[in-house]
Design a protein around this motif. Structure first.
Motif, short mmCIF file in Angstrom:
data_model
loop_
_atom_site.label_atom_id
_atom_site.label_comp_id
_atom_site.label_asym_id
_atom_site.label_seq_id
_atom_site.Cartn_x
_atom_site.Cartn_y
_atom_site.Cartn_z
N THR A 154 0.85 -1.19 0.00
CA THR A 154 0.00 0.00 0.00
C THR A 154 0.88 1.24 0.00
O THR A 154 1.79 1.37 0.83
CB THR A 154 -0.93 0.02 1.22
N LEU A 155 0.59 2.15 -0.92
CA LEU A 155 1.36 3.37 -1.08
C LEU A 155 0.50 4.57 -0.72
O LEU A 155 -0.60 4.74 -1.26
CB LEU A 155 1.84 3.48 -2.53
N ASP A 156 0.97 5.40 0.20
CA ASP A 156 0.24 6.60 0.63
C ASP A 156 0.62 7.75 -0.29
O ASP A 156 1.77 8.19 -0.32
CB ASP A 156 0.60 6.93 2.07
N LEU A 157 -0.35 8.28 -1.04
CA LEU A 157 -0.11 9.37 -1.99
C LEU A 157 -0.28 10.75 -1.37
O LEU A 157 -0.08 11.75 -2.05
CB LEU A 157 -1.02 9.22 -3.21
N GLY A 158 -0.68 10.81 -0.11
CA GLY A 158 -0.80 12.10 0.56
C GLY A 158 -2.20 12.68 0.50
O GLY A 158 -3.20 11.95 0.44
N THR A 159 -2.29 14.00 0.46
CA THR A 159 -3.55 14.73 0.56
C THR A 159 -3.86 15.48 -0.73
O THR A 159 -2.99 16.14 -1.29
CB THR A 159 -3.49 15.73 1.73
N ILE A 160 -5.11 15.36 -1.18
CA ILE A 160 -5.57 16.12 -2.34
C ILE A 160 -6.94 16.70 -2.01
O ILE A 160 -7.58 16.33 -1.02
CB ILE A 160 -5.64 15.26 -3.62
N GLY A 161 -7.40 17.59 -2.87
CA GLY A 161 -8.73 18.15 -2.73
C GLY A 161 -9.70 17.50 -3.69
O GLY A 161 -9.29 16.75 -4.60
N PRO A 162 -11.00 17.74 -3.54
CA PRO A 162 -11.99 17.22 -4.49
C PRO A 162 -11.64 17.63 -5.92
O PRO A 162 -11.23 18.76 -6.17
CB PRO A 162 -13.30 17.86 -4.04
N GLY A 163 -11.76 16.70 -6.86
CA GLY A 163 -11.53 17.00 -8.26
C GLY A 163 -10.07 17.08 -8.68
O GLY A 163 -9.78 17.17 -9.87
N GLN A 164 -9.16 17.05 -7.73
CA GLN A 164 -7.75 17.15 -8.09
C GLN A 164 -7.22 15.81 -8.61
O GLN A 164 -7.76 14.75 -8.31
CB GLN A 164 -6.92 17.63 -6.90
N THR A 165 -6.15 15.90 -9.38
CA THR A 165 -5.56 14.73 -10.03
C THR A 165 -4.18 14.46 -9.46
O THR A 165 -3.36 15.38 -9.34
CB THR A 165 -5.47 14.94 -11.55
N VAL A 166 -3.93 13.21 -9.12
CA VAL A 166 -2.61 12.80 -8.66
C VAL A 166 -2.03 11.81 -9.66
O VAL A 166 -2.75 10.95 -10.20
CB VAL A 166 -2.67 12.19 -7.24
N SER A 167 -0.76 11.94 -9.97
CA SER A 167 -0.08 11.07 -10.93
C SER A 167 0.86 10.12 -10.20
O SER A 167 1.56 10.53 -9.26
CB SER A 167 0.71 11.89 -11.94
N VAL A 168 0.89 8.87 -10.65
CA VAL A 168 1.82 7.89 -10.12
C VAL A 168 2.73 7.45 -11.26
O VAL A 168 2.26 7.00 -12.30
CB VAL A 168 1.08 6.67 -9.53
N LEU A 169 4.04 7.63 -11.07
CA LEU A 169 5.02 7.28 -12.09
C LEU A 169 5.80 6.06 -11.64
O LEU A 169 6.33 6.03 -10.52
CB LEU A 169 5.98 8.45 -12.35
N VAL A 170 5.86 5.07 -12.53
CA VAL A 170 6.51 3.79 -12.21
C VAL A 170 7.66 3.56 -13.18
O VAL A 170 7.50 3.69 -14.40
CB VAL A 170 5.50 2.63 -12.31
N ASP A 171 8.82 3.19 -12.63
CA ASP A 171 9.95 2.79 -13.47
C ASP A 171 9.62 1.42 -14.08
O ASP A 171 9.41 0.46 -13.34
CB ASP A 171 11.22 2.70 -12.62
N PRO A 172 9.55 1.31 -15.41
CA PRO A 172 9.15 0.04 -16.01
C PRO A 172 10.24 -1.03 -15.99
O PRO A 172 9.97 -2.20 -16.25
CB PRO A 172 8.82 0.43 -17.46
N ILE A 173 11.46 -0.64 -15.68
CA ILE A 173 12.59 -1.58 -15.78
C ILE A 173 12.86 -2.24 -14.43
O ILE A 173 12.97 -1.56 -13.39
CB ILE A 173 13.85 -0.84 -16.26
#
Length: 268
Positions: free
Chosen positions: A34-53
């Protein structure tokens, strides 16, 4: 014996290996972490970037490259955008419902080895975010100015984005005719940005304006503050105006003009 070995090979082939999330935090994750992405507001977008290698597992035990990342099991009315195929890094976005109530929410991200072509298996992990309305602060300084006719009264507007993701805020002012404006301002995560607003009055009167800041992601992220300008043509008003703009004087009067600004500061 041969059957057992074949079964073991199938199990090993289905195993998934640790991958690295590089943003919004840099951390290794495994299946069902489980990864905690932190705090956002309604309607906001969070991006998760993964190293594919990865450097372990796969056909030859030396790793390989994952091909795609997608979000699954989203909360109701939330949206997501999968990564592009073969993107590096793999970027998947998750957007909260614009009317989301404050609270904790979870989703799952699956990182995919297309057709299991490199025998890496898929990695699925959980992400959680906390939604709150309290992701933006803003300040207008000062709240009141005194200026002479034709002199600019300048206000400093500072927006603080407390969320774990960047956002665009619409800054506007209304109430003082001819000086109404709207301006979009992007503020990265956990940073602030400052812009300036000016009112220039030609008549001796009180000008009042309301400065508003609203997130383009959701109207639940909103605040407003009132400012005012007193336009005065008397001597004391001119003294005050020296701190807001430039009053044109003949050269021999410049020293008096500078002294006037000093007197104004002392009186305040």
């Amino acid at each position: 014996m041969i059957g057992r070995i074949s079964g073991l090979l199938l199990v090993l082939a289905s195993l998934s290996f640790a991958i690295t999330v590089v943003s919004p935090i840099d951390v290794g994750v495994q299946e069902n972490d489980t990864l905690d992405l932190g705090t956002i507001g309604p309607g906001q977008t969070v991006s998760v970037l993964v190293d594919p290698i990865v450097t372990t597992g796969g056909i030859h035990g030396i790793g390989g490259t994952y091909d795609l990342a997608v979000a699954e099991d989203l909360p109701r009315r939330w949206k997501s955008q999968p990564s592009k195929l073969y993107q590096n890094p793999l970027q998947v976005t998750i957007t909260a419902d614009p009317d989301a109530e404050p609270g904790n929410y979870t989703a799952r991200i699956k990182v995919i080895d297309e057709y299991n072509g490199e025998e890496l298996g898929n990695v699925t992990f959980n992400v959680k975010v906390r939604v709150t309305y309290d992701v933006m602060d803003f300040d207008v300084s000062p709240e009141h100015r005194v200026a002479g006719p034709g002199q600019p009264a300048r206000f400093k507007i500072t927006i603080l984005n407390k969320a774990s993701t960047g956002d665009v805020f619409q800054v506007s002012a209304e109430g003082a005719r001819k000086w109404e404006f709207k301006k979009p301002v992007f503020v990265p995560a956990k940073t602030s940005k400052t812009i300036y607003y000016e009112i220039v009055g030609s008549e001796e009167e009180e000008y009042r304006s309301t400065v508003k800041v609203i997130s383009l992601a959701s109207d639940k992220i909103y605040d407003e503050k009132n400012v005012s300008v007193s336009v005065q043509s008397n001597l004391f008003g001119d003294y005050k105006a020296t701190n807001n703009g430039v009053i044109i004087f003949p050269i021999f009067e410049l020293s008096i003009h500078s002294l006037a600004g000093l007197i104004s500061n002392l009186l305040n």
